[in-house]
Design a protein around this motif. Structure first.
Motif, PDB file in Angstrom:
ATOM      1  N   PHE A 144      -2.128 -14.293 -12.873  1.00 31.97           N
ATOM      2  CA  PHE A 144      -2.783 -13.071 -12.403  1.00 31.97           C
ATOM      3  C   PHE A 144      -2.156 -12.587 -11.091  1.00 31.97           C
ATOM      4  N   ILE A 145      -1.862 -13.507 -10.193  1.00 33.66           N
ATOM      5  CA  ILE A 145      -1.234 -13.121  -8.927  1.00 33.66           C
ATOM      6  C   ILE A 145       0.121 -12.479  -9.184  1.00 33.66           C
ATOM      7  N   GLU A 146       0.908 -13.081 -10.069  1.00 29.79           N
ATOM      8  CA  GLU A 146       2.236 -12.537 -10.366  1.00 29.79           C
ATOM      9  C   GLU A 146       2.141 -11.168 -11.036  1.00 29.79           C
ATOM     10  N   MET A 147       1.218 -11.014 -11.987  1.00 25.57           N
ATOM     11  CA  MET A 147       1.041  -9.722 -12.653  1.00 25.57           C
ATOM     12  C   MET A 147       0.590  -8.650 -11.660  1.00 25.57           C
ATOM     13  N   MET A 148      -0.369  -9.001 -10.817  1.00 25.52           N
ATOM     14  CA  MET A 148      -0.870  -8.025  -9.850  1.00 25.52           C
ATOM     15  C   MET A 148       0.199  -7.631  -8.850  1.00 25.52           C
ATOM     16  N   ASN A 149       1.016  -8.566  -8.441  1.00 26.24           N
ATOM     17  CA  ASN A 149       2.118  -8.222  -7.534  1.00 26.24           C
ATOM     18  C   ASN A 149       3.084  -7.249  -8.197  1.00 26.24           C
ATOM     19  N   GLU A 150       3.332  -7.422  -9.489  1.00 30.02           N
ATOM     20  CA  GLU A 150       4.191  -6.469 -10.204  1.00 30.02           C
ATOM     21  C   GLU A 150       3.558  -5.087 -10.244  1.00 30.02           C
ATOM     22  N   ILE A 151       2.243  -5.038 -10.477  1.00 25.08           N
ATOM     23  CA  ILE A 151       1.550  -3.744 -10.564  1.00 25.08           C
ATOM     24  C   ILE A 151       1.479  -3.082  -9.188  1.00 25.08           C
ATOM     25  N   LEU A 152       1.257  -3.870  -8.149  1.00 24.40           N
ATOM     26  CA  LEU A 152       1.247  -3.320  -6.788  1.00 24.40           C
ATOM     27  C   LEU A 152       2.621  -2.766  -6.417  1.00 24.40           C
ATOM     28  N   GLU A 153       3.687  -3.469  -6.829  1.00 25.45           N
ATOM     29  CA  GLU A 153       5.044  -2.992  -6.565  1.00 25.45           C
ATOM     30  C   GLU A 153       5.313  -1.688  -7.308  1.00 25.45           C
ATOM     31  N   LEU A 154       4.851  -1.600  -8.547  1.00 26.89           N
ATOM     32  CA  LEU A 154       4.993  -0.345  -9.296  1.00 26.89           C
ATOM     33  C   LEU A 154       4.249   0.772  -8.579  1.00 26.89           C
ATOM     34  N   GLY A 155       3.053   0.480  -8.071  1.00 23.51           N
ATOM     35  CA  GLY A 155       2.297   1.492  -7.343  1.00 23.51           C
ATOM     36  C   GLY A 155       3.052   2.030  -6.143  1.00 23.51           C
ATOM     37  N   ILE A 156       3.718   1.146  -5.418  1.00 27.68           N
ATOM     38  CA  ILE A 156       4.508   1.585  -4.263  1.00 27.68           C
ATOM     39  C   ILE A 156       5.608   2.541  -4.701  1.00 27.68           C
ATOM     40  N   ARG A 157       6.204   2.266  -5.847  1.00 23.30           N
ATOM     41  CA  ARG A 157       7.289   3.129  -6.343  1.00 23.30           C
ATOM     42  C   ARG A 157       6.802   4.535  -6.666  1.00 23.30           C
ATOM     43  N   ILE A 158       5.537   4.682  -7.032  1.00 24.81           N
ATOM     44  CA  ILE A 158       5.026   6.003  -7.386  1.00 24.81           C
ATOM     45  C   ILE A 158       4.033   6.522  -6.331  1.00 24.81           C
ATOM     46  N   ASN A 159       4.089   5.935  -5.131  1.00 24.35           N
ATOM     47  CA  ASN A 159       3.280   6.375  -3.990  1.00 24.35           C
ATOM     48  C   ASN A 159       1.781   6.186  -4.197  1.00 24.35           C
ATOM     49  N   VAL A 160       1.420   5.105  -4.857  1.00 26.23           N
ATOM     50  CA  VAL A 160       0.014   4.730  -4.997  1.00 26.23           C
ATOM     51  C   VAL A 160      -0.112   3.320  -4.438  1.00 26.23           C
ATOM     52  N   ALA A 161      -0.766   3.172  -3.303  1.00 21.77           N
ATOM     53  CA  ALA A 161      -0.761   1.877  -2.619  1.00 21.77           C
ATOM     54  C   ALA A 161      -2.135   1.539  -2.059  1.00 21.77           C
ATOM     55  N   PRO A 162      -3.068   1.046  -2.886  1.00 18.07           N
ATOM     56  CA  PRO A 162      -4.363   0.616  -2.351  1.00 18.07           C
ATOM     57  C   PRO A 162      -4.182  -0.551  -1.377  1.00 18.07           C
ATOM     58  N   GLU A 163      -4.993  -0.580  -0.351  1.00 21.04           N
ATOM     59  CA  GLU A 163      -4.847  -1.593   0.692  1.00 21.04           C
ATOM     60  C   GLU A 163      -5.550  -2.883   0.267  1.00 21.04           C
ATOM     61  N   ILE A 164      -4.881  -3.642  -0.574  1.00 23.50           N
ATOM     62  CA  ILE A 164      -5.428  -4.892  -1.078  1.00 23.50           C
ATOM     63  C   ILE A 164      -4.270  -5.741  -1.583  1.00 23.50           C
ATOM     64  N   ASP A 165      -4.441  -7.072  -1.558  1.00 26.45           N
ATOM     65  CA  ASP A 165      -3.422  -7.916  -2.166  1.00 26.45           C
ATOM     66  C   ASP A 165      -4.015  -8.610  -3.387  1.00 26.45           C
ATOM     67  N   ALA A 166      -3.186  -9.335  -4.110  1.00 22.04           N
ATOM     68  CA  ALA A 166      -3.593  -9.906  -5.384  1.00 22.04           C
ATOM     69  C   ALA A 166      -4.773 -10.875  -5.226  1.00 22.04           C
ATOM     70  N   ARG A 167      -4.696 -11.744  -4.241  1.00 22.83           N
ATOM     71  CA  ARG A 167      -5.763 -12.734  -4.066  1.00 22.83           C
ATOM     72  C   ARG A 167      -7.093 -12.074  -3.716  1.00 22.83           C
ATOM     73  N   GLN A 168      -7.044 -11.037  -2.909  1.00 17.87           N
ATOM     74  CA  GLN A 168      -8.264 -10.314  -2.568  1.00 17.87           C
ATOM     75  C   GLN A 168      -8.876  -9.658  -3.815  1.00 17.87           C
ATOM     76  N   ARG A 169      -8.006  -9.083  -4.648  1.00 22.86           N
ATOM     77  CA  ARG A 169      -8.510  -8.423  -5.874  1.00 22.86           C
ATOM     78  C   ARG A 169      -9.117  -9.435  -6.840  1.00 22.86           C
ATOM     79  N   ILE A 170      -8.491 -10.590  -6.966  1.00 23.51           N
ATOM     80  CA  ILE A 170      -9.025 -11.638  -7.838  1.00 23.51           C
ATOM     81  C   ILE A 170     -10.377 -12.120  -7.316  1.00 23.51           C
ATOM     82  N   ALA A 171     -10.494 -12.247  -5.992  1.00 23.70           N
ATOM     83  CA  ALA A 171     -11.741 -12.718  -5.391  1.00 23.70           C
ATOM     84  C   ALA A 171     -12.899 -11.772  -5.674  1.00 23.70           C
ATOM     85  N   ILE A 172     -12.627 -10.468  -5.720  1.00 22.03           N
ATOM     86  CA  ILE A 172     -13.678  -9.486  -6.019  1.00 22.03           C
ATOM     87  C   ILE A 172     -14.291  -9.765  -7.387  1.00 22.03           C
ATOM     88  N   THR A 173     -13.438 -10.014  -8.375  1.00 22.76           N
ATOM     89  CA  THR A 173     -13.943 -10.278  -9.725  1.00 22.76           C
ATOM     90  C   THR A 173     -14.620 -11.646  -9.801  1.00 22.76           C
TER      91      THR A 173
END
Length: 326
Positions: free
Chosen positions: A235-264
């Motif tokens: 999950f951490i690796e997948m989320m990092n890939e999705i966060l990197e894609l977001g940066i490429r298209i100028n979508v960058a929520p202020e959160i990291d993978a571990r924080q997002r996993i903790a929410i769920t």
């Protein structure tokens, strides 16, 4: 307000009951056993030990309801093109449209000046039917975070959460946006307006794109998956890939993978919507949740090997189970 909720499943039923209880003129468009149950017993919402019964109007024919002030589409992504065609009679020149759907919505790159502006997401609107029937200027973006499930036709259980984000597609703070947010606040939701609703969608997608398809593969709830060290790493690796894609298209929520996993993980034992659909033998939202991401990754030149691998595996699993749309 005159409000119609198209789809009386987990989220649609949740919305309809709460808005009806707040005093609004609420109708639902449903079919089959769900329609029959609502017409006979009312729409029912179970929250803990509390039961809310909403004796609202239910029909399979939107034409019977006439033009509405607010139309909420709360159907699964594969059903949305047909639903919007059938609901044309509900939409007038001043109707506000809220798509309460998972994944990237068809409008995500429309009415935007950001990267990939104007891109049409054929994975969720292959023939342009949604865009043709729902005026983009009438749409308010919506991100739904609560967890709900259908206990039986017309009976919804609210498991956790009440957070809902709303935003205009162009980022403005309009009067109608304030009115809609206030309407949901008065109905008991933790509703808030945001200037960049696309970032909120990406934030939710971080979880959906990981937990949903993997749950389809391993038949497990979110807590079981997160507590498994190997899946947690995935999950951490997948989320990092999705966060990197977001940066490429100028979508960058202020959160990291571990924080997002903790929410769920804080939500406890949650059965993903995709796993619920498998159990009900309904088409899964694999294209809206992962197919769109893979499509955007190709346009942005992002490799995303783990996301692509999970997409391929989950798609084949859905095909074998007979729940792959189309």
């Amino acid at each position: 307000m005159r409000i119609t909720v198209v789809g009386a499943g987990a989220i649609g039923g949740f919305f309809a009951c709460k808005l009806f209880d707040a005093g609004h003129d609420v109708s639902v468009v449903a079919r089959g056993a769900t329609l029959a149950a609502i017409q006979e017993h009312g729409l029912r919402l179970q929250t803990g030990h509390d039961l809310l019964i909403a004796p609202l109007r239910a029909t399979s024919e939107p034409e019977e309801l006439g033009t509405q002030d607010l139309v909420i589409f709360a159907v699964k992504a594969p059903s949305l093109p047909i639903a919007v065609q059938n609901a044309k009679a509900l939409i007038g020149p001043h109707t506000v449209i809220i798509p309460a759907i998972n994944g990237l919505p068809w409008w995500y790159f429309l009415k935007s000046s950001a990267a990939l502006s104007g891109t049409r997401l054929t994975a969720v609107d292959p023939d342009g039917v949604i865009e043709a029937n729902l005026p983009v200027d009438a749409v308010i973006g919506c991100v739904v975070f609560p967890s709900c499930t259908v206990l039986s036709p017309g009976v919804i259980e609210h498991i956790s959460g009440s957070k809902i984000a709303f935003g205009e597609l162009d980022g403005t703070k309009s009067r109608r946006l304030s009115d809609i947010t206030h309407l949901f606040e008065q109905a008991g939701f933790n509703a808030f307006l945001c200037e960049n609703v696309r970032e909120e969608i990406w934030l939710k997608l971080l979880g959906n794109a990981c937990f949903n398809p993997v749950s389809l593969l391993v038949d497990s709830s979110t807590d079981e998956m997160i507590d498994d060290p190997l899946l947690n790493d995935l999950f951490i690796e997948m989320m990092n890939e999705i966060l990197e894609l977001g940066i490429r298209i100028n979508v960058a929520p202020e959160i990291d993978a571990r924080q997002r996993i903790a929410i769920t993980r804080k939500l406890g034992k949650v059965k993903t919507s995709m796993l619920q659909d498998v159990d009900g033998h309904k088409p899964v939202e694999i294209e809206a949740i992962l197919g769109t991401l893979v499509f955007v990754a190709e346009l942005a030149g992002a490799p995303m090997p783990r996301v692509r691998a999970v997409y391929a595996l989950a798609r084949m699993r859905a095909k074998k189970l007979g729940v792959l749309p189309g």
